[in-house]
Design an enzyme around this catalytic site. Structure first.
Site, short mmCIF file in Angstrom:
data_model
loop_
_atom_site.label_atom_id
_atom_site.label_comp_id
_atom_site.label_asym_id
_atom_site.label_seq_id
_atom_site.Cartn_x
_atom_site.Cartn_y
_atom_site.Cartn_z
CG ASN A 84 6.98 -5.61 3.15
OD1 ASN A 84 5.93 -5.33 3.72
ND2 ASN A 84 8.11 -4.97 3.39
CB SER A 109 10.82 -11.10 -9.94
OG SER A 109 11.91 -10.35 -10.47
CE1 TYR A 146 10.96 -7.94 -5.63
CE2 TYR A 146 12.31 -8.60 -7.52
CZ TYR A 146 11.09 -8.22 -6.99
OH TYR A 146 10.00 -8.12 -7.81
CE LYS A 150 8.30 -10.51 -5.95
NZ LYS A 150 6.84 -10.39 -5.71
#
Lengths: 248, 248
Positions: A84, A109, A146, A150
């Site tokens: 994703n 992020s 995560y 990013k």
């Protein structure tokens, strides 16, 4: 005015902060994987961000993309952020180049650099008198997979800028909360981003001229350890909020 | 001596340079997707680098991993580098943590930063009197999607070091050629890595102590624009070759 902007991940919190404030300022096309509830200030496209053809179609006639779509969970498993966030972001850049979109604003992020918050540095780094600063030139240091995804999205942006002259802005978004900053949470106060500062930042990111940039997306918090200099200088970002003003 | 090293991508050029020179110095386990021809100085494992279980099995009883496997083509398409280089490298780090491996030496690439070679800088940057240097602290600036995948592998390494205390060394490998440097190719001469310097560098990378590092893997070329300081300082790298010595 009249600029046509595709916003991906329109159902998310960052998307809502932007759209609610800037509904009338752009001609919006709103993309999300799930149908959006209620009436929307623009055209709605339901598509998955990893679907090359759907993403390319969604970019037809678009001037700029605000790319927020992805798995937003800091604890998301690798397979999900690989598909994703990493693959999805490559899909967006590639489609932007193919369809002649001129700029992509990418929601990076704080997690891309959160491992700078070492045991040595915390909690001092969250306090007003601490002088440690990140300014966007430092190598990524993600606190989770995560954050790795990013950082990869930022590097992809660097490539697509260099190779295809796409304007790319990466916003390392802090802690977006509505109304007031996180309570009893020093880290959250350090990197608070108010809704109105968020909308203003993305508005500037659609107006300013740049090539490739990484900026921090937070309010002007006394507790901040992210520098706002680059955002002020390149974008004309002028935040109005400060988590310290909510200390009462 | 007696250190057990898993080398992935053993059939590739970098793998051969290492194994040929260091055959007797480590207890090798050689992994490749395809069966290795001829007799090998160690155990051979045939497995795909994206196969979690096979990779984990290959790491049982291993002290250190030299991770070279991946699609080595600078022009490789995104789907291939996403699977083989990004996902494959995460598989390696994850398996290393799960099986208690202590260090991973990761073959990154000059392509992770090759877009620093802008039209403004080239060809001057490849010439001895030019003072521009990359030292490993700069943000990635890939010249292709292969380079993006290598930068992602570096960031994954940063995460696995910070989160799991794995020792990780990323070697941005230059231009490895056997015998003599590339002829009539200034860029190749700037980033030449001789076979014996390559083997020596990887030997040092298995001996030295470090946490997380990015170093450049080239010989001591007059034309270099990569700094060797970090490799000398952290690893005790002491290259013997220089592409300028082959100018006759």
């Amino acid at each position: 005015m009249g600029e046509r902007v595709l916003l991906t991940g329109a159902a998310g919190r960052v998307g809502r902060a932007i759209i609610d404030d800037l509904a009338d300022d752009y001609e919006w096309r709103l993309l999300d994987r799930d149908p959006l509830a209620g009436s929307q200030p623009g055209e709605v496209v339901v598509a998955d961000i990893t679907d090359d053809e759907a993403v390319r179609e969604a970019m037809e006639g678009i001037d700029a993309v605000v790319h927020l779509a992805g798995d937003p969970r800091p604890e998301a498993p690798w397979d999900s952020v690989l598909a994703n966030n990493i693959d999805g972001t490559q899909t967006v850049y590639e489609a932007a180049v193919e369809t002649g979109v001129e700029r992509v604003v990418f929601a990076s992020s704080n997690h891309a650099v959160s491992a700078y918050e070492t045991d040595d540095r915390t909690p001092d780094v969250y306090r007003p008198d601490d002088e440690f600063r990140l300014d966007g030139d430092e190598l990524p240091r993600p606190g989770n997979l995560y954050g790795v995804s990013k950082a990869a999205g930022e590097t992809l942006g660097r490539y697509y800028h260099d190779a295809h002259d796409l304007s790319v802005l990466c916003v390392r978004i802090g802690n977006l909360t509505k109304g007031h900053p996180p309570i009893d949470y020093e880290r959250g106060q350090a990197m608070w981003l108010s809704y109105r500062d968020c909308a203003h930042l993305f508005d500037r990111s659609l107006q300013a001229e740049y090539g490739y940039e990484i900026v921090y997306g937070i309010s002007d918090n006394d507790r901040k350890y992210y520098s706002l200099e680059r955002a002020r200088e390149v974008l004309g970002y002028d935040p109005r909020d400060n988590s310290a003003d909510h200390d009462d």
